[in-house]
Design a protein around this motif. Structure first.
Motif, PDB file in Angstrom:
ATOM      1  N   GLY A  26       0.684  -1.224   0.075  1.00  0.00           N
ATOM      2  CA  GLY A  26      -0.175   0.051   0.097  1.00  0.00           C
ATOM      3  C   GLY A  26       0.872   1.176  -0.039  1.00  0.00           C
ATOM      4  N   GLY A  27       2.173   1.220  -0.290  1.00  0.00           N
ATOM      5  CA  GLY A  27       3.009   2.610  -0.395  1.00  0.00           C
ATOM      6  C   GLY A  27       4.372   2.215  -1.143  1.00  0.00           C
ATOM      7  N   TRP A  28       5.045   3.233  -1.246  1.00  0.00           N
ATOM      8  CA  TRP A  28       6.210   3.049  -2.071  1.00  0.00           C
ATOM      9  C   TRP A  28       7.508   3.128  -0.972  1.00  0.00           C
ATOM     10  CZ3 TRP A  28       6.486   3.313  -7.361  1.00  0.00           C
ATOM     11  CH2 TRP A  28       4.910   3.398  -7.919  1.00  0.00           C
ATOM     12  N   ARG A  29       8.518   2.123  -1.650  1.00  0.00           N
ATOM     13  CA  ARG A  29       9.626   2.201  -0.787  1.00  0.00           C
ATOM     14  C   ARG A  29      10.942   2.063  -1.713  1.00  0.00           C
ATOM     15  NH1 ARG A  29      10.687  -1.649   4.554  1.00  0.00           N
ATOM     16  NH2 ARG A  29      12.763  -0.624   5.208  1.00  0.00           N
ATOM     17  N   LEU A  30      12.272   2.490  -1.299  1.00  0.00           N
ATOM     18  CA  LEU A  30      13.495   2.359  -2.155  1.00  0.00           C
ATOM     19  C   LEU A  30      13.842   0.831  -1.668  1.00  0.00           C
ATOM     20  CD1 LEU A  30      15.188   5.605  -1.911  1.00  0.00           C
ATOM     21  CD2 LEU A  30      13.926   4.521  -3.931  1.00  0.00           C
ATOM     22  N   PHE A  31      14.298  -0.037  -2.497  1.00  0.00           N
ATOM     23  CA  PHE A  31      15.024  -1.380  -2.070  1.00  0.00           C
ATOM     24  C   PHE A  31      16.363  -1.235  -2.920  1.00  0.00           C
ATOM     25  CE2 PHE A  31      10.471  -1.903  -1.563  1.00  0.00           C
ATOM     26  CZ  PHE A  31      10.627  -2.759  -0.519  1.00  0.00           C
ATOM     27  N   THR A  32      17.004  -2.075  -2.391  1.00  0.00           N
ATOM     28  CA  THR A  32      18.570  -2.392  -3.247  1.00  0.00           C
ATOM     29  C   THR A  32      18.179  -3.389  -4.145  1.00  0.00           C
ATOM     30  OG1 THR A  32      19.026  -4.503  -1.535  1.00  0.00           O
ATOM     31  CG2 THR A  32      19.926  -2.211  -1.120  1.00  0.00           C
ATOM     32  N   HIS A  33      18.996  -3.264  -5.406  1.00  0.00           N
ATOM     33  CA  HIS A  33      18.636  -3.993  -6.399  1.00  0.00           C
ATOM     34  C   HIS A  33      19.104  -5.450  -6.323  1.00  0.00           C
ATOM     35  CE1 HIS A  33      18.984  -5.491 -10.812  1.00  0.00           C
ATOM     36  NE2 HIS A  33      18.573  -4.317 -11.117  1.00  0.00           N
ATOM     37  N   PRO A  34      18.379  -6.476  -6.806  1.00  0.00           N
ATOM     38  CA  PRO A  34      18.466  -7.831  -6.427  1.00  0.00           C
ATOM     39  C   PRO A  34      19.879  -8.450  -6.886  1.00  0.00           C
ATOM     40  CG  PRO A  34      16.413  -7.591  -7.130  1.00  0.00           C
ATOM     41  CD  PRO A  34      17.066  -6.361  -7.289  1.00  0.00           C
ATOM     42  N   ALA A  35      20.451  -7.586  -8.210  1.00  0.00           N
ATOM     43  CA  ALA A  35      21.609  -8.315  -8.621  1.00  0.00           C
ATOM     44  C   ALA A  35      22.704  -7.875  -7.742  1.00  0.00           C
ATOM     45  CB  ALA A  35      21.904  -7.491  -9.918  1.00  0.00           C
ATOM     46  N   TYR A  36      22.711  -7.056  -6.729  1.00  0.00           N
ATOM     47  CA  TYR A  36      23.870  -6.751  -5.816  1.00  0.00           C
ATOM     48  C   TYR A  36      23.260  -7.506  -4.312  1.00  0.00           C
ATOM     49  CZ  TYR A  36      24.407  -3.735  -9.630  1.00  0.00           C
ATOM     50  OH  TYR A  36      24.647  -3.319 -10.998  1.00  0.00           O
ATOM     51  N   HIS A  37      22.707  -8.376  -4.321  1.00  0.00           N
ATOM     52  CA  HIS A  37      22.334  -8.855  -2.996  1.00  0.00           C
ATOM     53  C   HIS A  37      23.367  -9.623  -2.094  1.00  0.00           C
ATOM     54  CE1 HIS A  37      19.986 -11.374   0.019  1.00  0.00           C
ATOM     55  NE2 HIS A  37      20.895 -12.495  -0.369  1.00  0.00           N
TER      56      HIS A  37
END
Length: 234
Positions: free
Chosen positions: A68-79
């Protein structure tokens, strides 16, 4: 908020990006719009543009709409890189006192608070609590022989973060000593003798000293008795 009303399109988008950066939970477009004093539709449009920009530029972060909202995440490629960095936080942020206490527990476990205090020479209660919170040490049980004192030892998390298969893989501390005096210090303070043995030896010394004092007192009494008997003979 009057200054925000005069911001241009790009500046408003940058302000929106700043809010997302500090948000710890997903934030709705309407909530963001309220803070920036813009229309919810405009906020939604800006969020969609930011999302596309991160995706098209293959940036290290992504903007996603979740829960129900927006959030920044790290890119999965750099997990893997992110995971390695996050796992190193606890060890990077350990103070000198925490490192010393952790070393005592690691090399001397199972060990009580009093034993740690005896080895370090200072109260370590606060540091122990912090290490427990970080998951690096844990309570192993109680020492019935010493007033049910809590016994501490290291955890699997400690082994993982320090790259050890088991505590048997801990390096020999003496190899880090610059001279024989330092090696002797290490043997006595950590690896060579237990704190309990030191306490027992100290207690034995005190008992011997007390016995000597009692013997000396008894000898003085004997001298007085002998002196009195000599007076009687005179």
């Amino acid at each position: 908020m009057e200054s925000l009303q005069s911001l241009d399109f790009h500046t408003t988008k940058a302000a929106l990006e700043s809010l997302l950066l500090v948000a710890t939970d997903p934030v709705s477009a309407s909530a963001l719009a309220q803070v920036l004093e813009i229309a919810p539709g405009e906020a939604a449009s800006l969020l969609a543009e930011l999302q596309a920009e991160y995706r098209d530029a293959n940036r290290g972060i992504q903007l996603r709409e979740v829960a129900g909202g927006w959030r920044l995440f790290t890119h999965p490629a750099y997990h893997e890189h992110v995971e390695a960095f996050v796992l190193s936080w606890d060890t990077q942020r350990l103070s000198q006192a925490a490192l010393e206490t952790l070393a005592v527990v690691a090399y001397h476990q199972p060990v009580t608070r009093e034993a740690i205090k005896g080895i370090r020479g200072v109260n370590s209660d606060g540091v122990l609590s912090s290490l427990v919170d970080k998951g690096l040490i844990r309570e192993l049980g109680r020492d019935a022989a010493h007033g049910q004192a809590i016994i501490y030892g290291t955890t699997n998390t400690f082994l993982e973060k320090f790259g050890l298969r088991s505590t048997r893989d801990l390096p020999d501390l003496e190899q880090f000593a610059p001279d024989e005096q330092a090696r002797q210090f290490i043997r006595e303070r950590l690896s060579g003798r237990s704190f309990q043995s030191t306490l027992e030896e100290t207690e034995e010394d005190m008992q011997e000293e007390q016995e000597l004092l009692e013997d000396a007192s008894a000898s003085e009494d004997d001298i007085m008795i002998i002196g009195s008997a000599s007076d009687d003979f005179e």
